[in-house]
Design an enzyme around this catalytic site. Structure first.
Site, PDB file in Angstrom:
ATOM      1  N   ASP A  53       8.719   3.078 -14.131  1.00  5.96           N
ATOM      2  CA  ASP A  53       8.997   2.006 -12.600  1.00  5.96           C
ATOM      3  C   ASP A  53       8.170   0.590 -12.659  1.00  5.96           C
ATOM      4  O   ASP A  53       8.755   0.030 -12.659  1.00  5.96           O
ATOM      5  CB  ASP A  53       9.459   2.908 -11.085  1.00  5.96           C
ATOM      6  CG  ASP A  53      10.366   3.840 -11.234  1.00  5.96           C
ATOM      7  OD1 ASP A  53      10.981   3.710 -11.873  1.00  5.96           O
ATOM      8  OD2 ASP A  53      10.188   4.418 -10.300  1.00  5.96           O
ATOM      9  N   ASN A 126       9.296  -4.670  -5.211  1.00  3.45           N
ATOM     10  CA  ASN A 126       9.319  -3.424  -4.458  1.00  3.45           C
ATOM     11  C   ASN A 126       8.720  -3.524  -2.737  1.00  3.45           C
ATOM     12  O   ASN A 126       9.024  -3.572  -1.894  1.00  3.45           O
ATOM     13  CB  ASN A 126       7.641  -3.020  -4.990  1.00  3.45           C
ATOM     14  CG  ASN A 126       8.440  -1.772  -6.483  1.00  3.45           C
ATOM     15  OD1 ASN A 126       9.233  -1.799  -6.475  1.00  3.45           O
ATOM     16  ND2 ASN A 126       7.312  -1.251  -6.622  1.00  3.45           N
ATOM     17  N   ASP A 156      -5.394  -0.389   8.503  1.00  2.00           N
ATOM     18  CA  ASP A 156      -5.627  -0.844   8.088  1.00  2.00           C
ATOM     19  C   ASP A 156      -4.415  -2.078   7.193  1.00  2.00           C
ATOM     20  O   ASP A 156      -4.297  -2.816   6.278  1.00  2.00           O
ATOM     21  CB  ASP A 156      -5.229  -0.192   6.422  1.00  2.00           C
ATOM     22  CG  ASP A 156      -6.455   1.157   6.792  1.00  2.00           C
ATOM     23  OD1 ASP A 156      -7.575   0.898   7.484  1.00  2.00           O
ATOM     24  OD2 ASP A 156      -6.631   1.962   5.687  1.00  2.00           O
ATOM     25  N   THR A 167      10.607   4.476  -2.764  1.00  2.00           N
ATOM     26  CA  THR A 167      10.063   5.342  -3.178  1.00  2.00           C
ATOM     27  C   THR A 167       8.219   4.598  -3.793  1.00  2.00           C
ATOM     28  O   THR A 167       7.583   5.964  -4.799  1.00  2.00           O
ATOM     29  CB  THR A 167      10.782   5.599  -4.550  1.00  2.00           C
ATOM     30  OG1 THR A 167      10.424   5.037  -5.348  1.00  2.00           O
ATOM     31  CG2 THR A 167      12.030   6.012  -4.024  1.00  2.00           C
ATOM     32  N   ALA A 168       7.877   3.558  -3.685  1.00  4.69           N
ATOM     33  CA  ALA A 168       6.219   3.385  -4.280  1.00  4.69           C
ATOM     34  C   ALA A 168       5.187   3.556  -3.214  1.00  4.69           C
ATOM     35  O   ALA A 168       5.338   4.380  -2.522  1.00  4.69           O
ATOM     36  CB  ALA A 168       6.382   2.217  -5.187  1.00  4.69           C
ATOM     37  N   ASN A 170       5.115   2.275  -0.146  1.00  2.00           N
ATOM     38  CA  ASN A 170       6.374   2.917   0.998  1.00  2.00           C
ATOM     39  C   ASN A 170       6.315   4.202   1.050  1.00  2.00           C
ATOM     40  O   ASN A 170       5.737   4.694   2.080  1.00  2.00           O
ATOM     41  CB  ASN A 170       7.403   2.227   1.131  1.00  2.00           C
ATOM     42  CG  ASN A 170       8.803   2.717   2.234  1.00  2.00           C
ATOM     43  OD1 ASN A 170       8.041   2.682   3.399  1.00  2.00           O
ATOM     44  ND2 ASN A 170       9.284   3.299   1.895  1.00  2.00           N
TER      45      ASN A 170
END
Length: 267
Positions: A53, A126, A156, A167-168, A170
């Site tokens: 990806d 993304n 943070d 899907t990263a 997040n």
């Protein structure tokens, strides 16, 4: 986002390879180079991306810096590969492309204002994430469509993810995974201290989101749009850039939807 439809590849369409530098990526590329006629990236009608990806993200950003973003078909030679199609040595890449289905996706347009008043405009395929720069907790006001929804998020940071990026980072921040054609955005806090019970939100992708950094001198915050980092941020304005729509190609029966469901029930 757009509906899924057939993307028929004709013999006149020119193909280019965009390959990761990993040994596995180079190995797969060597096999595929013998299966079709390839051209330079700038001359291509369709780009075949080999890797994971991250390589897909690199390819899309590279094309966004040019005059034309071509449809992309991913071949998984990485680890996860949510956005990639399965590889096997006997695959006929031209036949795969002829039967591929397309999904239209759009990046976020990011307008970031620094504490000194500089304005930076970049794209995030993304996600856009705001992160504290020091040990001090970040404090951020969150507005949606010019209405303040969270007067003060302490933690943070916070991120806004597209379906491509859901899907990263997040996902690792416990945000929801969004189907590519969902026409939604994921607004996800990063290690929030308060509001204690706020877990984030799913927004229509027509939403305009603004992050305003509170106490920026005492609590400096950086903004990261994919691989681009901007420091000492005062405010960030975000909206989907529909004029920069991109096309991802997938095999019929691609298992992405099933993987999205399965990941949400993983232990």
């Amino acid at each position: 986002m757009g509906d899924t439809e057939r993307e028929n590849v004709t013999p006149s369409q020119r193909l280019a390879l965009f390959t990761s530098s990993t040994p596995r990526g180079q190995e797969v590329a060597a096999v595929l180079r013998s299966t079709a006629d390839w051209c330079a990236l700038e001359d291509a009608d369709i780009v075949v991306v080999i890797g994971g990806d991250g390589t897909m993200l690199d390819a899309l950003h590279h094309m966004m810096s040019t005059d034309r973003v071509r449809p992309v078909y991913g071949v998984n030679a990485g680890t996860v590969g949510f956005l990639m199609n399965r590889y096997h040595r006997a695959m006929n890449i031209v036949d795969r492309l002829h039967h591929a289905r397309s999904v239209a996706v759009s990046p976020l347009m990011v307008e970031a204002v620094t504490r000194s008043g500089e304005i930076h405009r970049v794209y995030a395929i993304n996600e856009l994430s705001l992160l504290r720069e020091t040990r001090q907790t970040a404090k951020i006001e969150i507005s949606v469509n010019d209405r303040v929804r969270i007067p003060e998020l302490a933690g943070d940071g916070v991120l806004l993810a597209t379906p491509v990026g859901s899907t990263a980072y997040n996902f690792s921040a416990s945000g929801p995974i969004l189907p590519l054609d969902s026409q939604m955005l994921a607004l996800t806090p990063i290690s929030p201290f308060r509001p204690r019970r706020w877990k984030g939100a799913i927004l229509p992708d027509r939403s305009r989101v603004t992050f305003r950094v509170l106490e920026p001198d005492k609590r400096p915050v950086s903004a990261v749009a994919d691989q681009t980092e901007l420091r000492d941020i005062a405010e960030v304005r975000l909206a989907i850039a529909r004029e920069r729509e991109m096309t991802l190609l997938f095999d019929p029966g691609h298992a992405l939807d099933e993987r999205i469901v399965a990941e949400q029930f993983a232990h």
